[in-house]
Design a protein around this motif. Structure first.
Motif, PDB file in Angstrom:
ATOM      1  N   ASP A 107      38.601  40.736  41.123  1.00  0.00           N
ATOM      2  CA  ASP A 107      38.334  40.860  42.569  1.00  0.00           C
ATOM      3  C   ASP A 107      38.222  39.488  43.224  1.00  0.00           C
ATOM      4  N   VAL A 108      37.507  38.579  42.578  1.00  0.00           N
ATOM      5  CA  VAL A 108      37.334  37.223  43.121  1.00  0.00           C
ATOM      6  C   VAL A 108      38.687  36.528  43.248  1.00  0.00           C
ATOM      7  N   ILE A 109      39.501  36.636  42.203  1.00  0.00           N
ATOM      8  CA  ILE A 109      40.827  36.001  42.227  1.00  0.00           C
ATOM      9  C   ILE A 109      41.666  36.582  43.360  1.00  0.00           C
ATOM     10  N   GLU A 110      41.629  37.900  43.499  1.00  0.00           N
ATOM     11  CA  GLU A 110      42.397  38.556  44.575  1.00  0.00           C
ATOM     12  C   GLU A 110      41.888  38.165  45.955  1.00  0.00           C
ATOM     13  N   GLU A 111      40.587  38.229  46.116  1.00  0.00           N
ATOM     14  CA  GLU A 111      39.992  37.967  47.430  1.00  0.00           C
ATOM     15  C   GLU A 111      40.217  36.528  47.893  1.00  0.00           C
ATOM     16  N   THR A 112      40.137  35.589  46.964  1.00  0.00           N
ATOM     17  CA  THR A 112      40.333  34.183  47.318  1.00  0.00           C
ATOM     18  C   THR A 112      41.804  33.798  47.394  1.00  0.00           C
ATOM     19  N   LYS A 113      42.655  34.702  46.913  1.00  0.00           N
ATOM     20  CA  LYS A 113      44.110  34.494  46.943  1.00  0.00           C
ATOM     21  C   LYS A 113      44.544  33.220  46.201  1.00  0.00           C
ATOM     22  N   ILE A 114      43.789  32.877  45.145  1.00  0.00           N
ATOM     23  CA  ILE A 114      44.171  31.680  44.400  1.00  0.00           C
ATOM     24  C   ILE A 114      45.381  31.933  43.502  1.00  0.00           C
ATOM     25  N   TYR A 115      45.543  33.204  43.105  1.00  0.00           N
ATOM     26  CA  TYR A 115      46.655  33.551  42.229  1.00  0.00           C
ATOM     27  C   TYR A 115      46.815  35.061  42.279  1.00  0.00           C
ATOM     28  N   GLU A 116      48.021  35.525  42.061  1.00  0.00           N
ATOM     29  CA  GLU A 116      48.274  36.966  42.109  1.00  0.00           C
ATOM     30  C   GLU A 116      47.726  37.653  40.859  1.00  0.00           C
ATOM     31  N   VAL A 117      47.041  38.762  41.078  1.00  0.00           N
ATOM     32  CA  VAL A 117      46.538  39.570  39.971  1.00  0.00           C
ATOM     33  C   VAL A 117      47.565  40.667  39.693  1.00  0.00           C
ATOM     34  N   PRO A 118      48.095  40.725  38.476  1.00  0.00           N
ATOM     35  CA  PRO A 118      49.061  41.783  38.161  1.00  0.00           C
ATOM     36  C   PRO A 118      48.432  43.167  38.315  1.00  0.00           C
ATOM     37  N   GLN A 119      49.144  44.053  38.958  1.00  0.00           N
ATOM     38  CA  GLN A 119      48.636  45.406  39.186  1.00  0.00           C
ATOM     39  C   GLN A 119      48.325  46.112  37.871  1.00  0.00           C
ATOM     40  N   LYS A 120      49.136  45.890  36.857  1.00  0.00           N
ATOM     41  CA  LYS A 120      48.910  46.517  35.546  1.00  0.00           C
ATOM     42  C   LYS A 120      47.572  46.082  34.967  1.00  0.00           C
ATOM     43  N   LEU A 121      47.219  44.821  35.120  1.00  0.00           N
ATOM     44  CA  LEU A 121      45.949  44.319  34.614  1.00  0.00           C
ATOM     45  C   LEU A 121      44.786  45.007  35.323  1.00  0.00           C
ATOM     46  N   ARG A 122      44.902  45.132  36.621  1.00  0.00           N
ATOM     47  CA  ARG A 122      43.876  45.806  37.427  1.00  0.00           C
ATOM     48  C   ARG A 122      43.751  47.272  36.989  1.00  0.00           C
ATOM     49  N   GLU A 123      44.890  47.960  36.864  1.00  0.00           N
ATOM     50  CA  GLU A 123      44.885  49.377  36.476  1.00  0.00           C
ATOM     51  C   GLU A 123      44.327  49.566  35.068  1.00  0.00           C
ATOM     52  N   ASP A 124      44.726  48.708  34.143  1.00  0.00           N
ATOM     53  CA  ASP A 124      44.239  48.822  32.767  1.00  0.00           C
ATOM     54  C   ASP A 124      42.730  48.631  32.695  1.00  0.00           C
ATOM     55  N   CYS A 125      42.205  47.727  33.497  1.00  0.00           N
ATOM     56  CA  CYS A 125      40.765  47.496  33.535  1.00  0.00           C
ATOM     57  C   CYS A 125      40.044  48.754  34.024  1.00  0.00           C
ATOM     58  N   GLU A 126      40.564  49.365  35.064  1.00  0.00           N
ATOM     59  CA  GLU A 126      39.944  50.580  35.606  1.00  0.00           C
ATOM     60  C   GLU A 126      40.029  51.739  34.616  1.00  0.00           C
ATOM     61  N   VAL A 127      41.133  51.856  33.903  1.00  0.00           N
ATOM     62  CA  VAL A 127      41.271  52.893  32.879  1.00  0.00           C
ATOM     63  C   VAL A 127      40.228  52.689  31.783  1.00  0.00           C
ATOM     64  N   LEU A 128      40.046  51.444  31.349  1.00  0.00           N
ATOM     65  CA  LEU A 128      39.048  51.163  30.318  1.00  0.00           C
ATOM     66  C   LEU A 128      37.648  51.529  30.792  1.00  0.00           C
ATOM     67  N   ILE A 129      37.332  51.202  32.031  1.00  0.00           N
ATOM     68  CA  ILE A 129      36.013  51.535  32.580  1.00  0.00           C
ATOM     69  C   ILE A 129      35.811  53.048  32.562  1.00  0.00           C
ATOM     70  N   ARG A 130      36.804  53.792  33.029  1.00  0.00           N
ATOM     71  CA  ARG A 130      36.679  55.254  33.051  1.00  0.00           C
ATOM     72  C   ARG A 130      36.537  55.832  31.636  1.00  0.00           C
ATOM     73  N   LEU A 131      37.335  55.330  30.709  1.00  0.00           N
ATOM     74  CA  LEU A 131      37.246  55.798  29.317  1.00  0.00           C
ATOM     75  C   LEU A 131      35.880  55.503  28.714  1.00  0.00           C
ATOM     76  N   LEU A 132      35.398  54.297  28.924  1.00  0.00           N
ATOM     77  CA  LEU A 132      34.102  53.913  28.368  1.00  0.00           C
ATOM     78  C   LEU A 132      32.973  54.770  28.934  1.00  0.00           C
ATOM     79  N   VAL A 133      32.988  54.990  30.238  1.00  0.00           N
ATOM     80  CA  VAL A 133      31.971  55.833  30.858  1.00  0.00           C
ATOM     81  C   VAL A 133      32.012  57.233  30.248  1.00  0.00           C
TER      82      VAL A 133
END
Length: 114
Positions: A82-108
């Motif tokens: 989120d910090v990287i995206e918000e500050t626009k210092i570098y592009e965050v790959p959508q797959k990385l973002r999606e994979d992180c959210e999938v892991l969070i949902r699975l872990l919960v």
């Protein structure tokens, strides 16, 4: 010895997520964003390390505790993305973002149902 898929979704996904984080952190370092790359690298790879450690848990409590740590690390990783995206210092790959959210949902889900 190379990683061999286990057939366990959380183990496999967290391992490959860690690999993707390592590659992305290296890209950040090439752009000289060393501090944030290191923060992301620590939290992103810790998810998989704690998931793997949970598989050797000596009790259900130990298992859930390790997965709870993995969940906190995944949430921290999401924060750094989120910090990287918000500050626009570098592009965050959508797959990385999606994979992180999938892991969070699975872990919960795993923690709630264990």
């Amino acid at each position: 010895m190379s990683f061999k898929e286990s057939g366990n979704a959380i183990v496999d996904k967290s391992f490959y997520f860690a690999c993707d984080i390592v590659i992305y952190a290296e890209e950040l370092k090439q752009k000289r964003f060393f501090e944030i790359a290191n923060q992301l690298l620590k939290s992103g790879t810790s998810v998989g390390a704690n998931v793997r450690e949970s598989q050797r848990g000596v009790s259900t409590k130990d298992f859930k505790n390790k997965l709870g740590i993995a969940l906190k690390e995944a949430d921290e990783t999401s924060f750094w993305l989120d910090v990287i995206e918000e500050t626009k210092i570098y592009e965050v790959p959508q797959k990385l973002r999606e994979d992180c959210e999938v892991l969070i949902r699975l872990l919960v889900s795993i923690i709630k149902n264990s």
